[in-house]
Design an enzyme around this catalytic site. Sequence first.
Site, mmCIF file in Angstrom:
data_model
loop_
_atom_site.group_PDB
_atom_site.id
_atom_site.type_symbol
_atom_site.label_atom_id
_atom_site.label_comp_id
_atom_site.label_asym_id
_atom_site.label_seq_id
_atom_site.Cartn_x
_atom_site.Cartn_y
_atom_site.Cartn_z
ATOM 1 N N ARG A 119 -65.364 -26.536 77.014
ATOM 2 C CA ARG A 119 -65.707 -27.719 77.804
ATOM 3 C C ARG A 119 -66.021 -27.304 79.231
ATOM 4 O O ARG A 119 -65.624 -26.235 79.696
ATOM 5 C CB ARG A 119 -64.561 -28.738 77.805
ATOM 6 C CG ARG A 119 -63.301 -28.295 78.560
ATOM 7 C CD ARG A 119 -62.386 -29.474 78.785
ATOM 8 N NE ARG A 119 -61.120 -29.142 79.414
ATOM 9 C CZ ARG A 119 -60.916 -29.028 80.723
ATOM 10 N NH1 ARG A 119 -61.930 -29.179 81.570
ATOM 11 N NH2 ARG A 119 -59.713 -28.751 81.203
ATOM 12 N N ASP A 178 -58.600 -23.772 74.237
ATOM 13 C CA ASP A 178 -57.351 -23.041 73.994
ATOM 14 C C ASP A 178 -57.116 -21.929 75.008
ATOM 15 O O ASP A 178 -56.270 -21.057 74.806
ATOM 16 C CB ASP A 178 -57.333 -22.476 72.572
ATOM 17 C CG ASP A 178 -58.405 -21.411 72.333
ATOM 18 O OD1 ASP A 178 -59.201 -21.138 73.271
ATOM 19 O OD2 ASP A 178 -58.457 -20.851 71.223
ATOM 20 N N ASN A 238 -61.921 -22.393 88.568
ATOM 21 C CA ASN A 238 -61.751 -23.634 89.335
ATOM 22 C C ASN A 238 -62.384 -23.474 90.704
ATOM 23 O O ASN A 238 -62.459 -22.388 91.252
ATOM 24 C CB ASN A 238 -60.276 -24.007 89.456
ATOM 25 C CG ASN A 238 -59.820 -24.887 88.313
ATOM 26 O OD1 ASN A 238 -60.301 -26.004 88.149
ATOM 27 N ND2 ASN A 238 -58.897 -24.381 87.500
ATOM 28 N N ASP A 285 -55.810 -23.896 91.814
ATOM 29 C CA ASP A 285 -56.631 -24.875 91.099
ATOM 30 C C ASP A 285 -57.737 -25.353 92.038
ATOM 31 O O ASP A 285 -58.405 -24.535 92.661
ATOM 32 C CB ASP A 285 -55.747 -26.018 90.587
ATOM 33 C CG ASP A 285 -56.329 -26.732 89.382
ATOM 34 O OD1 ASP A 285 -57.556 -26.901 89.325
ATOM 35 O OD2 ASP A 285 -55.566 -27.154 88.494
#
Length: 271
Positions: free
Chosen positions: A89, A109, A137, A184
Amino acid sequence: MVTWSAWPGERFELGEGLRSVGGRLVMVDILTGRLLDLPDGEPPRVLATVDGPLGAVAPLGSGWIAAAGEGISVLGGRVLARLLDGRMRMNDGVADPRGRFWAGSMAYDNTPGAGSVYRVDTDGTVTEVLRGYTVPNGPAFDATGSTMYLADSAAGEIHRYSMSPDGDPGPRSSFARVHEGSPDGMTVDDEGHLWSAIWGAGEIRRYAPDGSLTQVLEVPARQPTSVCLHRGRLIVTTATHGLPTPGPLDGAVLATPIDVTAPPARSAHLT
């Protein structure tokens, strides 16, 4: 001591992608495929929904370009590229100062090294520019677009790239390493410092341009996911994803006053 306030309403499983756009604040809830507006003091409002995960958006004229599902598209419009299969994704993304849109991909995963970073040029061409990331990220760009920061979240490291005017990254260098939690979502402020949410550590960290750590703010949620400097406040999204017993502020959108500013989200351009 930092005092945080929480937006009323929903607690998000995977809220991310905070952006200051046209004086308002928007975010995505990745796994439900929603783009959300965050009015002050009111619950979030749904602006758009896609079929599948919505990794990130950037403003595009009066609309949005999105890292959505298995590719990149204009919300409510054309698909620019289908890039992935059902095991993958799209994840975080942002527009750079020259109007190009950048977005990463990852495996559901977390397969090591399966992720890539893609660049959408202003003519709509989509190019894979970086490979070998597990959970990329960011990215985040400095004011000129000559430096790109990219978090390799699974490795606990933030990388820095020098960028050519054409959007080609130079050699990778290590900018900062996180030993507890994972870097992140990120943003660069008006002083050229990089802010990063630290997933799993309940922290926001601010780094000087030389990579030195200058500030650490504790967040009353275990998994902060993105940061935004908006109207005199530091805004943070958080997530409940993977937490067996979320606390009262896990998944909340949080805010605290701050005297640091940053430019609004840059717009993407398509000809």
